[in-house]
Design a protein around this motif. Sequence first.
Motif, PDB file in Angstrom:
ATOM      1  N   UNK A  59     -14.151   1.410  13.340  1.00 21.05           N
ATOM      2  CA  UNK A  59     -12.808   0.991  12.956  1.00 21.05           C
ATOM      3  C   UNK A  59     -11.742   1.451  13.944  1.00 21.05           C
ATOM      4  N   UNK A  60     -12.145   2.197  14.964  1.00 24.49           N
ATOM      5  CA  UNK A  60     -11.168   2.760  15.893  1.00 24.49           C
ATOM      6  C   UNK A  60     -10.356   1.683  16.607  1.00 24.49           C
ATOM      7  N   UNK A  61     -10.979   0.522  16.842  1.00 27.39           N
ATOM      8  CA  UNK A  61     -10.285  -0.568  17.535  1.00 27.39           C
ATOM      9  C   UNK A  61      -9.109  -1.097  16.728  1.00 27.39           C
ATOM     10  N   UNK A  62      -9.123  -0.855  15.408  1.00 27.33           N
ATOM     11  CA  UNK A  62      -8.042  -1.347  14.562  1.00 27.33           C
ATOM     12  C   UNK A  62      -6.756  -0.542  14.725  1.00 27.33           C
ATOM     13  N   UNK A  63      -6.881   0.662  15.261  1.00 25.25           N
ATOM     14  CA  UNK A  63      -5.699   1.535  15.372  1.00 25.25           C
ATOM     15  C   UNK A  63      -5.015   1.310  16.708  1.00 25.25           C
ATOM     16  N   UNK A  64      -3.708   1.112  16.663  1.00 27.36           N
ATOM     17  CA  UNK A  64      -2.941   0.842  17.874  1.00 27.36           C
ATOM     18  C   UNK A  64      -1.735   1.766  17.944  1.00 27.36           C
ATOM     19  N   UNK A  65      -1.074   1.742  19.087  1.00 25.68           N
ATOM     20  CA  UNK A  65       0.140   2.540  19.239  1.00 25.68           C
ATOM     21  C   UNK A  65       1.204   2.119  18.230  1.00 25.68           C
ATOM     22  N   UNK A  66       1.198   0.835  17.873  1.00 21.27           N
ATOM     23  CA  UNK A  66       2.170   0.340  16.904  1.00 21.27           C
ATOM     24  C   UNK A  66       1.951   0.960  15.527  1.00 21.27           C
ATOM     25  N   UNK A  67       0.693   1.338  15.238  1.00 15.52           N
ATOM     26  CA  UNK A  67       0.424   1.976  13.959  1.00 15.52           C
ATOM     27  C   UNK A  67       1.122   3.335  13.869  1.00 15.52           C
ATOM     28  N   UNK A  68       1.146   4.046  14.986  1.00 13.47           N
ATOM     29  CA  UNK A  68       1.856   5.331  15.014  1.00 13.47           C
ATOM     30  C   UNK A  68       3.341   5.130  14.735  1.00 13.47           C
ATOM     31  N   UNK A  69       3.894   4.102  15.358  1.00 12.56           N
ATOM     32  CA  UNK A  69       5.316   3.833  15.176  1.00 12.56           C
ATOM     33  C   UNK A  69       5.597   3.421  13.741  1.00 12.56           C
ATOM     34  N   UNK A  70       4.703   2.605  13.160  1.00 15.69           N
ATOM     35  CA  UNK A  70       4.930   2.143  11.791  1.00 15.69           C
ATOM     36  C   UNK A  70       4.954   3.308  10.815  1.00 15.69           C
ATOM     37  N   UNK A  71       4.161   4.351  11.092  1.00 17.05           N
ATOM     38  CA  UNK A  71       4.183   5.536  10.231  1.00 17.05           C
ATOM     39  C   UNK A  71       5.516   6.266  10.359  1.00 17.05           C
ATOM     40  N   UNK A  72       6.011   6.373  11.574  1.00 19.39           N
ATOM     41  CA  UNK A  72       7.261   7.106  11.785  1.00 19.39           C
ATOM     42  C   UNK A  72       8.479   6.325  11.300  1.00 19.39           C
ATOM     43  N   UNK A 120       0.858  -1.189   0.000  1.00 21.90           N
ATOM     44  CA  UNK A 120       0.000   0.000   0.000  1.00 21.90           C
ATOM     45  C   UNK A 120       0.890   1.235   0.000  1.00 21.90           C
ATOM     46  N   UNK A 121       0.470   2.258  -0.716  1.00 27.48           N
ATOM     47  CA  UNK A 121       1.264   3.474  -0.811  1.00 27.48           C
ATOM     48  C   UNK A 121       1.217   4.259   0.505  1.00 27.48           C
ATOM     49  N   UNK A 122       2.187   5.126   0.669  1.00 26.69           N
ATOM     50  CA  UNK A 122       2.253   5.993   1.855  1.00 26.69           C
ATOM     51  C   UNK A 122       0.980   6.810   1.986  1.00 26.69           C
ATOM     52  N   UNK A 123       0.524   7.377   0.858  1.00 28.41           N
ATOM     53  CA  UNK A 123      -0.657   8.234   0.882  1.00 28.41           C
ATOM     54  C   UNK A 123      -1.924   7.461   1.263  1.00 28.41           C
ATOM     55  N   UNK A 124      -2.064   6.250   0.716  1.00 25.95           N
ATOM     56  CA  UNK A 124      -3.250   5.453   1.005  1.00 25.95           C
ATOM     57  C   UNK A 124      -3.244   4.955   2.451  1.00 25.95           C
ATOM     58  N   UNK A 125      -2.081   4.591   2.949  1.00 29.01           N
ATOM     59  CA  UNK A 125      -2.001   4.155   4.342  1.00 29.01           C
ATOM     60  C   UNK A 125      -2.414   5.285   5.282  1.00 29.01           C
ATOM     61  N   UNK A 126      -1.939   6.496   5.005  1.00 29.67           N
ATOM     62  CA  UNK A 126      -2.309   7.645   5.845  1.00 29.67           C
ATOM     63  C   UNK A 126      -3.816   7.878   5.810  1.00 29.67           C
ATOM     64  N   UNK A 127      -4.411   7.762   4.635  1.00 29.67           N
ATOM     65  CA  UNK A 127      -5.858   7.930   4.490  1.00 29.67           C
ATOM     66  C   UNK A 127      -6.611   6.909   5.334  1.00 29.67           C
ATOM     67  N   UNK A 128      -6.148   5.650   5.322  1.00 31.43           N
ATOM     68  CA  UNK A 128      -6.833   4.593   6.077  1.00 31.43           C
ATOM     69  C   UNK A 128      -6.633   4.759   7.572  1.00 31.43           C
ATOM     70  N   UNK A 129      -5.464   5.208   7.981  1.00 34.25           N
ATOM     71  CA  UNK A 129      -5.241   5.462   9.401  1.00 34.25           C
ATOM     72  C   UNK A 129      -6.176   6.561   9.903  1.00 34.25           C
ATOM     73  N   UNK A 130      -6.325   7.621   9.125  1.00 36.41           N
ATOM     74  CA  UNK A 130      -7.213   8.722   9.525  1.00 36.41           C
ATOM     75  C   UNK A 130      -8.656   8.249   9.619  1.00 36.41           C
ATOM     76  N   UNK A 131      -9.044   7.353   8.703  1.00 35.34           N
ATOM     77  CA  UNK A 131     -10.405   6.808   8.751  1.00 35.34           C
ATOM     78  C   UNK A 131     -10.603   5.977  10.009  1.00 35.34           C
ATOM     79  N   UNK A 132      -9.592   5.210  10.389  1.00 35.94           N
ATOM     80  CA  UNK A 132      -9.686   4.409  11.602  1.00 35.94           C
ATOM     81  C   UNK A 132      -9.837   5.294  12.833  1.00 35.94           C
ATOM     82  N   UNK A 133      -9.180   6.418  12.821  1.00 35.23           N
ATOM     83  CA  UNK A 133      -9.230   7.313  13.973  1.00 35.23           C
ATOM     84  C   UNK A 133     -10.580   8.026  14.080  1.00 35.23           C
TER      85      UNK A 133
END
Length: 256
Positions: A161-174, A143-156
């Motif tokens: 879908x909020x349960x899908x977002x974890x602290x590890x997701x923040x780290x994976x972006x960084x 998945x592209x950087x742009x699409x991943x960011x879009x999906x993370x924002x949707x989860x938030x």
Amino acid sequence: MKKSNYLKHLDNLQIELAHLQEWVQQSGQKVVVIFEGRDAAGKGGAIKAITAKLNPRVVRIAALSKPTERETTQWYFQRYVEHLPAAGEIVLFDRSWYNRAGVEKVMGFCTKEQYQNFLDTCPTFESMLIKSGITLIKYWFSVSDEEQEKRFKERLSNPLKRWKFSDMDLVSRSKWVEYSQAKDVMFEYTDTKQSPWYVVDADDKKAARLNCIQHMLSKIDYQTVEYPKVELPEVHKEAYKRPPNNQYNHIPKTFE
């Protein structure tokens, strides 16, 4: 992809998956399919699309949590081995032993020696599985950087879908670059002729699911199994007297 087209193609593919399931069960085959990739790349959605109409006793999902203290002292592949299929089973790994080459490497959850040992021995391990009669298929959802960011924002923003977002997701972006480099090294060692990786372009979730299922079906030389003709026996209702309807508690009919 339009939803109507997606559902039409998915319905046809799920019929083929049902044929595959029956063939695997009757012929005693053993199939392992690995799903790896970026966070929010759509692995879970693809697995759900595959298993939605199948028998969970035949097609199992293995999604292991982090290892226990005891498991960290075992041979690395040991806790995965117990989830491998017996004859007549398909196991879908929602992440797998490749955690060591990805998140464990990037996050420092393993030593350099453990990491290198995994890269060196993984092809041998997979060769043993294949020689034992297991069909092994490996998918990497890209998945592209742009699409991943879009999906993370949707989860938030989406409570479903909020349960899908974890602290590890923040780290994976960084650590996008570190994960990319780790994936490249992993492919260099483990993309072998006997056990290749197949990359699924997953920016379009619906197309990715269909393409993945179609490809998986093409990699297994299954046959359509004919079901025996069955005639339902007649029910002799006169032998049964139903108790009064108000004898039991019935839930309210909110929807009719």
